[in-house]
Design an enzyme around this catalytic site. Sequence first.
Site, short mmCIF file in Angstrom:
data_model
loop_
_atom_site.label_atom_id
_atom_site.label_comp_id
_atom_site.label_asym_id
_atom_site.label_seq_id
_atom_site.Cartn_x
_atom_site.Cartn_y
_atom_site.Cartn_z
N LYS A 137 -11.80 -7.21 -12.75
CA LYS A 137 -12.88 -8.24 -12.44
C LYS A 137 -13.75 -8.70 -13.39
O LYS A 137 -14.06 -9.98 -13.71
CB LYS A 137 -13.95 -7.51 -11.46
CG LYS A 137 -15.36 -8.08 -11.31
CD LYS A 137 -16.18 -7.32 -10.40
CE LYS A 137 -17.02 -6.30 -11.13
NZ LYS A 137 -18.26 -7.02 -11.75
N ASN A 138 -13.85 -7.93 -14.41
CA ASN A 138 -14.80 -8.13 -15.65
C ASN A 138 -13.91 -8.96 -16.93
O ASN A 138 -14.56 -9.17 -17.95
CB ASN A 138 -15.39 -6.97 -16.19
CG ASN A 138 -16.45 -6.39 -15.28
OD1 ASN A 138 -16.84 -7.13 -14.19
ND2 ASN A 138 -17.06 -5.17 -15.29
N ARG A 195 -23.07 -12.22 -11.69
CA ARG A 195 -24.07 -12.44 -13.04
C ARG A 195 -23.28 -13.53 -13.92
O ARG A 195 -23.58 -13.89 -14.99
CB ARG A 195 -24.27 -11.31 -13.71
CG ARG A 195 -24.92 -10.38 -13.18
CD ARG A 195 -25.20 -9.00 -13.75
NE ARG A 195 -26.28 -9.38 -14.97
CZ ARG A 195 -27.35 -9.73 -15.18
NH1 ARG A 195 -28.00 -9.72 -14.12
NH2 ARG A 195 -27.98 -9.90 -16.41
N CYS A 206 -25.31 -6.51 -9.54
CA CYS A 206 -26.02 -4.90 -8.89
C CYS A 206 -27.29 -4.71 -9.45
O CYS A 206 -27.63 -4.92 -10.55
CB CYS A 206 -24.84 -3.93 -9.19
SG CYS A 206 -23.30 -3.90 -8.53
N VAL A 242 -26.50 3.26 -20.80
CA VAL A 242 -26.34 1.92 -20.71
C VAL A 242 -27.30 1.22 -19.59
O VAL A 242 -27.95 0.26 -20.31
CB VAL A 242 -24.87 1.66 -20.41
CG1 VAL A 242 -24.49 0.04 -20.30
CG2 VAL A 242 -23.95 2.14 -21.38
C1 EPZ Z 1 -20.89 -5.82 -18.12
O1 EPZ Z 1 -22.09 -6.02 -17.64
C2 EPZ Z 1 -19.93 -5.61 -16.64
N1 EPZ Z 1 -20.14 -6.80 -15.85
C3 EPZ Z 1 -20.82 -4.30 -15.93
O2 EPZ Z 1 -19.79 -3.90 -14.67
C4 EPZ Z 1 -20.66 -3.04 -16.90
O3 EPZ Z 1 -21.37 -1.91 -16.55
C5 EPZ Z 1 -21.23 -3.58 -18.44
O4 EPZ Z 1 -20.71 -4.93 -18.78
C6 EPZ Z 1 -21.33 -2.58 -19.26
O5 EPZ Z 1 -19.57 -2.42 -19.59
C7 EPZ Z 1 -19.55 -7.83 -15.86
O6 EPZ Z 1 -18.34 -7.74 -16.76
C8 EPZ Z 1 -19.51 -8.91 -14.89
P1 EPZ Z 1 -24.13 -5.51 -20.84
P2 EPZ Z 1 -23.21 -6.82 -18.64
O7 EPZ Z 1 -24.71 -7.11 -21.30
O8 EPZ Z 1 -22.35 -7.91 -19.51
C9 EPZ Z 1 -28.93 -4.79 -21.74
C10 EPZ Z 1 -19.56 -3.55 -12.67
O9 EPZ Z 1 -19.90 -2.73 -11.92
N2 EPZ Z 1 -28.94 -6.26 -21.99
O10 EPZ Z 1 -23.10 -5.01 -21.83
O11 EPZ Z 1 -24.18 -7.51 -17.69
C11 EPZ Z 1 -28.52 -4.53 -20.24
O12 EPZ Z 1 -29.64 -4.49 -19.36
C12 EPZ Z 1 -20.53 -4.04 -13.57
O13 EPZ Z 1 -18.50 -3.86 -12.64
C13 EPZ Z 1 -30.33 -6.62 -22.55
O14 EPZ Z 1 -31.11 -5.85 -22.57
O15 EPZ Z 1 -23.57 -5.65 -19.46
C14 EPZ Z 1 -27.93 -3.17 -20.11
O16 EPZ Z 1 -28.79 -2.11 -20.17
C15 EPZ Z 1 -22.03 -3.59 -13.45
N3 EPZ Z 1 -30.28 -7.97 -22.65
C16 EPZ Z 1 -27.21 -3.08 -21.51
O17 EPZ Z 1 -27.72 -4.27 -22.26
C17 EPZ Z 1 -29.40 -9.10 -22.55
O18 EPZ Z 1 -29.64 -10.05 -22.58
C18 EPZ Z 1 -25.73 -3.72 -21.41
O19 EPZ Z 1 -25.27 -4.69 -20.63
C19 EPZ Z 1 -28.00 -8.54 -22.08
C20 EPZ Z 1 -28.05 -6.79 -21.92
#
Ligand code: EPZ
Length: 461
Positions: A45-46, A119, A143, A355
């Site tokens: 998916k990702n 997202r 989510c 995370v």
């Molecule tokens: C991706 O989310 C995945 N989603 C998530 O999968 C996965 O858990 C996550 O990466 C970590 O591996 C998709 O690929 C669609 P991040 P993403 O940006 O890209 C903070 C699932 O169940 N952050 O790495 O949104 C954020 O709040 C899902 O398949 C900021 O603060 O994750 C988090 O605490 C859920 N500001 C951390 O970074 C920002 O602008 C990691 O988020 C962006 C992120």
Amino acid sequence: MGNETKQILIDDARRAGERVGLTSDEIIINGGKPLHGRIEVRGAKNLATKAMVAALLGTKPSVLRNVPNISDVRVVAGLLALHGVQITKGEEPGEFLLDPSNVESAHMADIDAHAGSSRIPILFCGPLLHRLGEAFIPDLGGCRIGDRPIDFHLDALREFGAVIVKEPRGISLTAPHGLKGANIELPYPSVGATEQVLLTAVLAEGQTELKNAAIEPEIIDLICILQKMGAIINVEPNRVIFIEGVEELGGYKHRAIFDRNEAASWAAAALATEGDVFVGGAKQEEMMTFLNVFRKVGGAFEVEDDGIRFYHPGGELVPVTIETDVHPGFMTDWQQPLVVALTKANGVSTIHETVYENRFGFTDALNKMGANIVVHKDGLHDYTRRVARRDFEQAAVITGPTPLVGAEIEVPDLRGGFSHLIAALTAKGQSKVTNVGIISRGYEDFIGKLTQLGADFIFEA
Ligand code: EPZ
């Protein structure tokens, strides 16, 4: 493009994604039966959703194979169709042909209506700015597992020269002087922000250096796709990615990397139900960290060329201490399904979630079923931890073994939802799991797979 043609394209895109929507939102599970058999995992998916967005950058059609039949894919297909990308189904199952020859602006209201709970729309920013000079991105879903801000994305886009205006229902972006390569250092190796930079930098004028980048396997797969399209991207040591902008990108032909989150989820289900599941399509390298933990907990696995067999070899399960982390650490998405098995381990397990701020909501339901899980909302302030990572963390302390008993539980989010399914499968007696539609956002045909594995359940499709 006329409204009628546009609607046909959106319908096409929907058909291409096929029907994954579930008509019923609840499943009744008679627990206590080990899962046995073989299932196949499809593309991640990702990755698949982002690969579809990458097709927008090209001047030629792309072919994406191994696309999972999940609702997040349908949302992205609908959004691409709204922007004039023609999506048709290829010959093999899960094959999409994406033709971006006629990319065009869409109405804010249509975009908003189609963005659904995904997202991914945030990743349309760079490609739309390159193709159209403007973009509108609706407020994001996804989510509810923490704040999930987009500040890293927006800061990076501004570095490239984007001008961002907050609108009542989202943000609109323009690039009055074009997009230019930039030196960017992410505050945290965010998956989405790294993808944002990649999708923007490949066609930006000049060079981009991205420091503190995420290097998840799905990101490397996206880089492979972009390279196939004509991009020049170097992944350098220490989380540095260097991108030389090019003037034009073509199409790609690519088979999406397997879904390691789905694979880990079925592995956890095999262990918790004391079963034996062969996960076709799973690969070792991308799951190494998971496999180590799986073995430490007392699970067994055998890696074959075409997948991995996961099983409970008998004997007691053993408690573990886990810290979720960015790749190559233990993924945050893996902890929820594994927690159910940990309720069966003999002793105290601890999971530090580093995370997301709020990813233990699903444990309430497990406690209702008899688990003993205490969530420390501010973490355990364990200064002996290997690496100090974020300002926040949560910890869950799971004391086992606690046999679970059937209950009525409601799915809170995607991975938590799968964990609820596993809990119901292991529990004594009957459980009613409601809101299971969310699970189809990320798990292709999970109902069919439960049947293949011999689960005892009632689901009215
Ligand atoms: C991706 O989310 C995945 N989603 C998530 O999968 C996965 O858990 C996550 O990466 C970590 O591996 C998709 O690929 C669609 P991040 P993403 O940006 O890209 C903070 C699932 O169940 N952050 O790495 O949104 C954020 O709040 C899902 O398949 C900021 O603060 O994750 C988090 O605490 C859920 N500001 C951390 O970074 C920002 O602008 C990691 O988020 C962006 C992120």
